[in-house]
Design a protein around this motif. Structure first.
Motif, short mmCIF file in Angstrom:
data_model
loop_
_atom_site.label_atom_id
_atom_site.label_comp_id
_atom_site.label_asym_id
_atom_site.label_seq_id
_atom_site.Cartn_x
_atom_site.Cartn_y
_atom_site.Cartn_z
N GLY A 35 50.69 67.80 23.06
CA GLY A 35 50.58 67.84 21.61
C GLY A 35 51.94 67.88 20.95
N ALA A 36 52.83 68.75 21.44
CA ALA A 36 54.17 68.84 20.87
C ALA A 36 54.93 67.53 21.04
CB ALA A 36 54.94 69.99 21.53
N ALA A 37 54.73 66.86 22.18
CA ALA A 37 55.42 65.59 22.43
C ALA A 37 54.95 64.52 21.45
CB ALA A 37 55.18 65.14 23.87
N ILE A 38 53.66 64.49 21.17
CA ILE A 38 53.13 63.50 20.22
C ILE A 38 53.70 63.76 18.83
CG2 ILE A 38 51.03 62.71 19.05
CD1 ILE A 38 49.58 63.21 21.75
N GLY A 39 53.75 65.03 18.43
CA GLY A 39 54.33 65.36 17.13
C GLY A 39 55.78 64.95 17.04
N ALA A 40 56.54 65.20 18.12
CA ALA A 40 57.96 64.82 18.14
C ALA A 40 58.12 63.30 18.11
CB ALA A 40 58.63 65.41 19.37
N ALA A 41 57.33 62.61 18.92
CA ALA A 41 57.46 61.15 19.01
C ALA A 41 57.02 60.45 17.73
CB ALA A 41 56.64 60.63 20.19
N ALA A 42 55.97 60.99 17.08
CA ALA A 42 55.49 60.39 15.84
C ALA A 42 56.45 60.63 14.69
CB ALA A 42 54.11 60.94 15.49
N THR A 43 57.24 61.70 14.78
CA THR A 43 58.20 62.03 13.73
C THR A 43 59.51 61.30 13.92
OG1 THR A 43 57.19 64.22 13.50
CG2 THR A 43 59.40 63.95 12.60
N ARG A 44 59.93 61.14 15.17
CA ARG A 44 61.18 60.44 15.48
C ARG A 44 60.87 59.25 16.36
NH1 ARG A 44 66.28 63.89 17.06
NH2 ARG A 44 67.13 61.86 16.50
N ARG A 45 60.51 58.16 15.74
CA ARG A 45 60.14 56.96 16.48
C ARG A 45 61.35 56.12 16.87
NH1 ARG A 45 54.66 55.29 16.41
NH2 ARG A 45 53.31 56.72 15.28
N ASP A 46 62.56 56.61 16.60
CA ASP A 46 63.77 55.87 16.91
C ASP A 46 64.24 56.07 18.34
OD1 ASP A 46 64.30 58.54 16.29
OD2 ASP A 46 66.39 58.11 15.81
N ARG A 47 63.57 56.96 19.10
CA ARG A 47 64.00 57.21 20.47
C ARG A 47 62.81 57.54 21.35
NH1 ARG A 47 68.21 61.62 20.61
NH2 ARG A 47 69.03 60.39 18.90
N THR A 48 63.04 57.46 22.65
CA THR A 48 61.99 57.75 23.62
C THR A 48 61.75 59.25 23.72
OG1 THR A 48 62.59 55.79 24.92
CG2 THR A 48 61.28 57.47 26.03
N ALA A 49 60.50 59.65 23.70
CA ALA A 49 60.14 61.04 23.98
C ALA A 49 59.81 61.17 25.46
CB ALA A 49 58.95 61.46 23.13
N VAL A 50 60.32 62.23 26.09
CA VAL A 50 60.08 62.47 27.50
C VAL A 50 59.42 63.84 27.64
CG1 VAL A 50 61.09 62.78 29.79
CG2 VAL A 50 62.04 61.07 28.23
N LEU A 51 58.17 63.85 28.08
CA LEU A 51 57.45 65.09 28.33
C LEU A 51 57.50 65.40 29.82
CD1 LEU A 51 55.44 67.43 27.81
CD2 LEU A 51 53.59 65.74 27.99
N VAL A 52 57.92 66.62 30.15
CA VAL A 52 57.94 67.08 31.53
C VAL A 52 56.90 68.19 31.66
CG1 VAL A 52 59.36 67.96 33.41
CG2 VAL A 52 60.40 66.55 31.63
N CYS A 53 55.98 68.02 32.60
CA CYS A 53 54.93 69.02 32.77
C CYS A 53 54.52 69.11 34.23
CB CYS A 53 53.72 68.69 31.90
SG CYS A 53 52.84 67.17 32.35
N GLY A 54 53.72 70.10 34.54
CA GLY A 54 53.16 70.22 35.88
C GLY A 54 51.76 69.65 35.93
N ASP A 55 51.23 69.53 37.13
CA ASP A 55 49.89 68.96 37.28
C ASP A 55 48.83 69.89 36.69
OD1 ASP A 55 50.96 70.42 39.60
OD2 ASP A 55 48.95 70.26 40.44
N GLY A 56 49.02 71.22 36.84
CA GLY A 56 48.06 72.14 36.25
C GLY A 56 48.06 72.06 34.74
#
Length: 537
Positions: A412-433
């Protein structure tokens, strides 16, 4: 004009970030007018919790205020985890929540919404009457900005259809005015700095606008520079940068911090992460500067606490240090100018077949992933090393979602960041759980919004923190192990691209694959780890 129309227009004209939400009978017309009549940017989330997390991510990368909307009852209770995360990360956002009609006492979704909101630590406001609707929303926004936390505006459904006049209402919150520090606190602070032989200048999120002033101060007193996690990379490119101050400090930085006898903290709360459970506060004098009185002494007692803007206080220190002709400490002359913030090369370990080594893969990912990126980190056992190893261009390029200790909040936070700053790639790092617990819910939202998003899943087939505890206590870790579906297949079913990294050869193929990817849809990297071979050092 109806109340919902007036609220929609105010949001379209005032919000500095998109509006994120899930529509229901109490907010559907507000959202429709916001988007189609008044031209606002709206992102439809799959879950209410996700909508609030999106607003949080948008606020973090913009440095402004996030906005979200949901309907009433269970829609609001679904937001509690995200609200608590935003409270604990001091992130300003406004959640416009519907409320059932006061007269409809048998409505299935009726609940004491004020009690729900206050239980999360968020602020609560109510839409009182048609004549006060815009003032109520403006007040909620001012509170969110001034208090640096989420504020929920309760909107009774029946009031939304009442007639309302358009009366513009300001949500402006004035900053502390420029000021010159005088008096006993100044004298005491200058005396401590003058006596210091190993001072360190620390900057937190509240000081990211004072970069140049803090660098000048540090150079004047021969102090290395450090940041909190929320101000990561603020001093990128400067000399004598220690990187993150606290539990994820590099070995070289930790050695320098162990010698510190004076910590000058600007805009930092000095929480237990930043202070390494208090270890980096012992046997040294503390000067704390903040622009809000409630931030002083919250987590640690300073020898000198100063209320003021970081830039002004640093400039005042410089002036009086020069006036008194106080020499520098000489501390930085004993330290290398560069490299203190860089972790040492990882030593590769054999993880067994079908998996890659965690630390060496993490360091290679830092080089492979786009350099101009927004990094979003979820929670999990892998996150501590990721904080230390993965770089970002600046503090507004880093979004963290572990303040409440919950996994699965990153998408969710990554989508908010990416939708707000579309000038760069968003990279989400997470675990499988975390990917399965919460992030999968919003994965299709990222595809639907055509976001340039790379999702790195460290997949050890386990709840890693619990796996460690079972193994350390010589217990069978079976209940912490999971046979997940193939994440690459799942990602493609959602309309994304995907690649599994389970060997050095597949990791070597990653750069070319990322370069050729379709940047209008997410890309998932399934990094396979052996749960018994996830080395942290």
């Amino acid at each position: 004009m109806k109340v919902f129309e007036a609220l929609a227009r105010w949001l379209a004209e005032t919000a500095e970030t998109p509006l994120f939400g899930v529509v229901g009978d109490a907010n559907a017309y507000l959202v429709d007018d916001f988007k189609h009549r008044f031209g606002g940017a709206y992102v439809a989330a799959a879950s209410e919790n996700g909508a609030v997390l999106m607003a949080m991510g948008a606020a973090m990368v913009s440095g402004g205020t996030g906005f979200a909307t949901v309907t009433h009852g269970p829609a609001l209770t679904n937001c509690v985890t995200a609200l608590a995360e935003a409270v604990k990360s001091n992130t300003p956002l406004v959640l416009l929540s519907g409320a059932v009609k006061a007269a409809d006492r048998e409505n299935l979704q009726a609940i004491d919404q004020r009690a729900v909101v206050l239980s999360s630590g968020a602020g609560y406001e109510r839409l009182h009457a048609p004549a006060t609707a815009l003032a109520d929303l403006a007040r909620a926004t001012r509170r969110a900005r001034a208090e640096r936390r989420p504020v929920v505006l309760d909107m009774p459904a029946d009031l939304l259809w009442e007639a309302a006049d358009w009366r513009p209402a300001s949500a402006h919150v004035p900053e502390l005015p420029p000021g010159e520090l005088t008096g006993e606190a100044l004298d005491h602070a200058i005396g401590i700095i003058a006596a210091a032989r190993a001072p360190v200048v620390l900057a937190g999120r509240g000081a990211i606008g004072a970069r140049e002033a803090l660098i000048r101060l540090a150079q004047r007193i021969d102090a290395p520079l450090a940041t909190t996690m929320r101000a990561k990379s603020l001093f990128a490119g400067a000399d004598h940068v220690l990187g993150i101050h606290g539990t994820v400090s590099t070995p070289a930085a930790a050695e320098a911090l162990a010698r510190c006898d004076c910590l000058i903290a600007f805009g930092a709360s000095l929480n237990f992460h930043t202070t390494a459970q208090g270890a980096f506060l012992r046997d040294r004098r503390i000067i704390q500067i903040a622009d809000r009185a409630e931030d002083l002494g919250r987590n640690a007692t300073a020898d000198v606490a100063i209320l003021g803007r970081s830039e002004d206080v640093a400039t005042t220190f410089l002036h009086w240090l020069d006036e008194a002709e106080i020499p520098g400490s000489g501390f930085t002359q004993t330290l290398p100018a560069q490299g203190l913030d860089r972790p040492p090369p990882a030593v590769a370990r054999d993880p067994g077949p079908g998996a890659v080594d965690f630390l060496t893969t993490l360091q290679q990912l830092d080089r492979i992933l786009p350099a101009e990126r927004t990094l979003i980190t979820d929670a999990g056992r892998w996150m501590v090393r990721s904080y230390a190893q993965l770089s970002v261009p600046g503090p507004l390029d880093h979004v963290t979602t572990a303040s409440f200790g919950s996994i699965g909040l990153g998408m969710g936070a990554a989508i908010g960041a990416a939708a707000t700053r579309r000038d760069r790639t968003a990279v989400l790092v997470c675990g499988d759980g975390g990917f399965m617990l919460g992030n999968l819910t919003e994965f299709h939202t990222a595809t639907r919004e055509t976001l340039d998003l790379i999702v790195v899943v460290f997949n050890d087939g386990a709840y890693g923190a619990e796996h460690i505890q079972f193994v350390e206590k010589q217990r069978d870790p079976a209940i912490a192990l999971f046979d997940w579906p193939d994440f690459c297949t799942v990602a493609r079913a959602f309309g994304a691209e995907a690649l599994r990294v389970s060997s050095p050869e597949s990791l070597a193929a990653l750069p070319a694959t990322l370069e050729a990817r379709d940047r209008s849809r997410p890309f998932l990297i399934d990094v396979r780890l052996n749960p018994d071979q996830v080395a942290m050092w």
